[in-house]
Scaffold this motif. Structure first.
Motif, PDB file in Angstrom:
ATOM      1  N   GLU A 111       7.908  -2.782   1.203  1.00 43.25           N
ATOM      2  CA  GLU A 111       7.844  -2.176  -0.012  1.00 43.25           C
ATOM      3  C   GLU A 111       8.688  -0.934   0.256  1.00 43.25           C
ATOM      4  O   GLU A 111       8.855  -0.080  -0.886  1.00 43.25           O
ATOM      5  N   LYS A 112       8.944  -0.522   1.171  1.00 46.72           N
ATOM      6  CA  LYS A 112       9.514   1.075   1.466  1.00 46.72           C
ATOM      7  C   LYS A 112      10.552   1.404   0.554  1.00 46.72           C
ATOM      8  O   LYS A 112      10.661   2.483  -0.322  1.00 46.72           O
ATOM      9  N   THR A 113      11.543   0.598   0.631  1.00 47.24           N
ATOM     10  CA  THR A 113      12.968   0.923  -0.097  1.00 47.24           C
ATOM     11  C   THR A 113      12.725   1.091  -1.546  1.00 47.24           C
ATOM     12  O   THR A 113      13.084   1.881  -2.180  1.00 47.24           O
ATOM     13  N   ASN A 114      11.874   0.120  -2.053  1.00 47.96           N
ATOM     14  CA  ASN A 114      11.535  -0.055  -3.495  1.00 47.96           C
ATOM     15  C   ASN A 114      10.837   1.242  -3.890  1.00 47.96           C
ATOM     16  O   ASN A 114      11.392   1.815  -4.950  1.00 47.96           O
ATOM     17  N   VAL A 115       9.888   1.612  -3.248  1.00 47.76           N
ATOM     18  CA  VAL A 115       8.921   2.876  -3.691  1.00 47.76           C
ATOM     19  C   VAL A 115       9.667   3.968  -3.292  1.00 47.76           C
ATOM     20  O   VAL A 115       9.523   5.146  -4.147  1.00 47.76           O
ATOM     21  N   GLN A 116      10.597   4.169  -2.365  1.00 51.58           N
ATOM     22  CA  GLN A 116      11.282   5.341  -1.867  1.00 51.58           C
ATOM     23  C   GLN A 116      12.424   5.611  -3.278  1.00 51.58           C
ATOM     24  O   GLN A 116      12.463   6.934  -3.434  1.00 51.58           O
ATOM     25  N   GLY A 117      12.988   4.707  -3.672  1.00 49.50           N
ATOM     26  CA  GLY A 117      13.851   4.874  -4.927  1.00 49.50           C
ATOM     27  C   GLY A 117      13.142   5.373  -5.945  1.00 49.50           C
ATOM     28  O   GLY A 117      13.587   6.333  -6.786  1.00 49.50           O
ATOM     29  N   LEU A 118      11.862   4.830  -6.530  1.00 51.85           N
ATOM     30  CA  LEU A 118      10.921   5.264  -7.519  1.00 51.85           C
ATOM     31  C   LEU A 118      10.859   6.867  -7.260  1.00 51.85           C
ATOM     32  O   LEU A 118      10.702   7.393  -8.062  1.00 51.85           O
ATOM     33  N   SER A 119      10.354   7.245  -6.128  1.00 53.59           N
ATOM     34  CA  SER A 119      10.036   8.360  -5.592  1.00 53.59           C
ATOM     35  C   SER A 119      11.032   9.392  -5.743  1.00 53.59           C
ATOM     36  O   SER A 119      10.812  10.662  -6.206  1.00 53.59           O
TER      37      SER A 119
END
Length: 415
Positions: free
Chosen positions: A354-362
């Motif tokens: 889930e890291k890349t997905n949430v990092q983009g949202l962040s």
């Protein structure tokens, strides 16, 4: 790839990202400092000065998720190089907009320059793609890449004078010469990322995750929000990053205009912004080490306390150049402590898939918050002066402190 090879690749990745960030940092000062002056000049109204920060951060917010998805599908090198390319075209459009006196084109240029900022923010997460869940150096590696921005970012504003000299030699419009340095620096950064990140750390991390039976990464905004609901500490990290950035952008973006009204020239303004940016990046390794040693949430709170000191110093000392400069330096320190520790907390808390997905949202949330801060800062400055702007910035700081208490209370209840 065995553990030893992964560790070697991790160290090499941090070195490459460090080199790219040094070059990419040259664009920061020109975008937000001279950009605000150009916006006021081309629009004919000082109320539009905040549009430089608004549109550059809005651009960074808009480009964050597409660049994150590009990284997820093709790797970090493609995404980071693409962000640098956007910044190159943005700098070219800045010069063109000033040459023809067309304000809307300047706004588009600033929006595209945001692509470079989005790439720079993504680079800090690239530094921890290969960090294992048990790694104790997450904060240190991330902070090292953040620190690398110091060199270019601090030198950049002090190139205002030389940039203007070169611009006059080439017949460029006033205040656009420094953007030539932006073009050269971003092109060099793109080359470093493209040729240096081989093999690509994110692609290697994904392969390792698959080999361990990890799930296929999910890419959607809905999934990102669902992940944050499942991981309240990660949600706190995202909110802290966003609101801390809002505080920094709102105050910093209006400081050049405030000092210009006090009668200071570009050299003095550039020096002040350089010290501010030094505060943002130069001490990040210290905050990274502190977050690893004493806990990431504690260092987020330390960052908010530094913000309180910064806003009080700059606000009450609004007519004193020394106090404004000191306040801006402390503002940079507060941003560094909050952003480094919150970013490390986010990377540490989330599962690998889930890291890349949430990092983009962040990063999108961070820059949208910054855009909002930049959008309202001009009106606040015009209405209640620099003191009022600093007072208004206490609101996001208070929200972070309240949210941290809620997260700690829930954690205690669960334990």
């Amino acid at each position: 790839m065995n553990e030893k090879e992964v560790n070697i690749l991790q160290r090499r990745t941090v070195r490459v990202l460090t080199g790219g960030q040094i070059l990419g940092g040259f664009a920061l000062g020109s975008t937000l400092s001279i950009g605000s002056l150009l916006a006021a000049s081309l629009s004919g109204s000082p109320a539009w000065a905040g549009s430089a920060a608004t549109f550059s951060t809005l651009g960074a917010a808009t480009w964050a998720i597409p660049l994150a998805r590009l990284a997820n599908s093709h790797g970090r090198k493609v995404s980071l190089a693409a962000g640098a390319a956007l910044a190159i075209f943005g700098a070219i459009f800045v010069i063109t907009a000033a040459a023809i006196g067309f304000f809307p084109l300047l706004l588009l240029a600033l929006f595209m320059l945001g692509g470079g900022s989005a790439a720079g923010l993504q680079a800090r997460f690239a530094a921890v793609d290969l960090d294992s869940a048990s790694s104790r150096s997450t904060g240190r590696d991330l902070a090292t890449v953040v620190w690398a921005t110091t060199i270019g970012a601090v030198i950049g504003p002090n190139l205002f004078g030389p940039g203007e000299f070169v611009g006059r030699l080439l017949g460029l419009p006033q205040m656009t010469g420094p953007f030539l340095f932006t073009i050269v620096a971003q092109f060099s950064a793109a080359a470093v990322f493209w040729f240096g990140l081989r093999p690509d750390p994110l692609l290697v991390a994904k392969d390792l995750n698959k080999a361990k039976g990890g799930l296929k990464p999910k890419v959607s905004i809905q999934t990102a929000f669902a992940t944050l609901r499942a991981y309240p500490t990660a949600a706190f990290a995202v909110v802290s990053i966003a609101l801390s950035h809002m505080v920094m952008v709102a105050v910093m973006s209006m400081t050049p205009l405030h000092m210009h009204h006090l009668g200071y020239d570009l050299v003095v303004v550039g020096f002040t912004i350089s010290l501010h940016i030094a505060g943002m990046y130069a001490f990040s390794p210290i905050f990274g080490w502190l977050s690893d040693r004493f806990g990431k949430i504690r260092i987020v709170l330390l960052g908010q306390l530094i913000y309180v000191a910064a806003l009080a110093t700059a606000g009450f000392g609004q007519d004193d150049r020394t106090l404004v400069t000191l306040g801006l330096f402390l503002l940079g320190l507060g941003w560094s402590a909050s952003t480094v520790s919150s970013s490390a907390l986010l990377a540490k808390t989330l599962p690998a898939e889930e890291k890349t997905n949430v990092q983009g949202l962040s990063d999108t949330s961070m820059n949208l918050a910054g855009a909002l801060g930049g959008a309202v800062s001009g009106s606040i400055l015009a209405s209640v002066a620099f003191l009022g702007l600093n007072a208004a910035a206490f609101i996001p700081v208070s929200l972070i402190l309240i949210f941290s208490g809620v997260v700690r209370l829930r954690s205690n209840q669960r334990s």
